[in-house]
Design an enzyme around this catalytic site. Sequence first.
Site, PDB file in Angstrom:
ATOM      1  N   LYS A 175       5.053   6.227   7.807  1.00  0.00           N
ATOM      2  CA  LYS A 175       4.597   5.283   8.829  1.00  0.00           C
ATOM      3  C   LYS A 175       5.774   4.825   9.683  1.00  0.00           C
ATOM      4  O   LYS A 175       6.833   4.492   9.162  1.00  0.00           O
ATOM      5  CB  LYS A 175       3.990   4.039   8.188  1.00  0.00           C
ATOM      6  CG  LYS A 175       2.764   4.292   7.359  1.00  0.00           C
ATOM      7  CD  LYS A 175       2.311   3.003   6.680  1.00  0.00           C
ATOM      8  CE  LYS A 175       1.138   3.273   5.762  1.00  0.00           C
ATOM      9  NZ  LYS A 175       0.804   2.094   4.966  1.00  0.00           N
TER      10      LYS A 175
ATOM     11  N   ASP B  20      -5.677  -6.745  -1.991  1.00  0.00           N
ATOM     12  CA  ASP B  20      -4.214  -6.846  -2.054  1.00  0.00           C
ATOM     13  C   ASP B  20      -3.755  -7.852  -3.108  1.00  0.00           C
ATOM     14  O   ASP B  20      -2.716  -7.674  -3.737  1.00  0.00           O
ATOM     15  CB  ASP B  20      -3.642  -7.210  -0.689  1.00  0.00           C
ATOM     16  CG  ASP B  20      -3.718  -6.047   0.290  1.00  0.00           C
ATOM     17  OD1 ASP B  20      -4.016  -4.916  -0.132  1.00  0.00           O
ATOM     18  OD2 ASP B  20      -3.486  -6.277   1.492  1.00  0.00           O
TER      19      ASP B  20
ATOM     20  N   TYR C 134       1.034   1.148  14.048  1.00  0.00           N
ATOM     21  CA  TYR C 134       1.570   2.151  13.136  1.00  0.00           C
ATOM     22  C   TYR C 134       1.318   3.526  13.730  1.00  0.00           C
ATOM     23  O   TYR C 134       0.215   3.800  14.176  1.00  0.00           O
ATOM     24  CB  TYR C 134       0.813   2.188  11.809  1.00  0.00           C
ATOM     25  CG  TYR C 134       0.560   0.928  11.068  1.00  0.00           C
ATOM     26  CD1 TYR C 134       1.109   0.739   9.807  1.00  0.00           C
ATOM     27  CD2 TYR C 134      -0.283  -0.065  11.567  1.00  0.00           C
ATOM     28  CE1 TYR C 134       0.833  -0.397   9.076  1.00  0.00           C
ATOM     29  CE2 TYR C 134      -0.554  -1.204  10.845  1.00  0.00           C
ATOM     30  CZ  TYR C 134       0.006  -1.364   9.592  1.00  0.00           C
ATOM     31  OH  TYR C 134      -0.273  -2.487   8.877  1.00  0.00           O
TER      32      TYR C 134
ATOM     33  N   HIS D  16       0.825  -1.205   0.000  1.00  0.00           N
ATOM     34  CA  HIS D  16       0.000   0.000   0.000  1.00  0.00           C
ATOM     35  C   HIS D  16       0.859   1.256   0.000  1.00  0.00           C
ATOM     36  O   HIS D  16       1.927   1.279   0.597  1.00  0.00           O
ATOM     37  CB  HIS D  16      -0.874   0.047   1.252  1.00  0.00           C
ATOM     38  CG  HIS D  16      -1.664  -1.184   1.474  1.00  0.00           C
ATOM     39  ND1 HIS D  16      -1.861  -1.718   2.722  1.00  0.00           N
ATOM     40  CD2 HIS D  16      -2.319  -2.016   0.615  1.00  0.00           C
ATOM     41  CE1 HIS D  16      -2.603  -2.806   2.638  1.00  0.00           C
ATOM     42  NE2 HIS D  16      -2.886  -3.010   1.370  1.00  0.00           N
TER      43      HIS D  16
END
Length: 180
Positions: free
Chosen positions: A72, A168, A132, A62
């Site tokens: 992140k 995904d 995250y 992603h």
Amino acid sequence: MRFLPTEVEGCMVVELEARSDDRGFFARTFCTDEFAAAGLDTQVVQANMSFNHRAGTLRGMHRQVPPHAEGKLVRCVRGAIVDVALDLREDSPTFGRHAMVELSADNRRALWVPPYVAHGYQTLVDETEVTYQVSGPYAPEGERGQRYDDPAFGIRWPLEVTVISEKDRSWPDWDGRPLP
């Protein structure tokens, strides 16, 4: 904290500097001054957690596209993962390269993934949790992805993929054209 460069420009492994005594240890996991000194974004606008039932679960790859910057700081707080940052910034000297780092509850490492770099991970054990800290808000209109097994990038995941979302699994392979 110690900041260790990876194969991807701007992507860093963040190691703790634990202070131990009879009780156990204490360590700083985030500090705006230390992150800024290492050249990393210090803004945190969101914190997320994912839980994964089975080893081999894959999430990714992603990324957000401009102007939706989203760095992140990823940490595995239960279990173990291999975390992958894939550089899809066409102006980057490390375009097309990836960094693969094991993060676990035992090694207590984190990975800083810069904005516009694709991110994904695979769980190495059952019952794994990942947190995250994110530097920008998620923008659905800016979401993009690349397929986890795209031959153009040669990512070799350590386990067979046992669980993956349809989204995904369906990201496209890179066709050689400039990426948005």
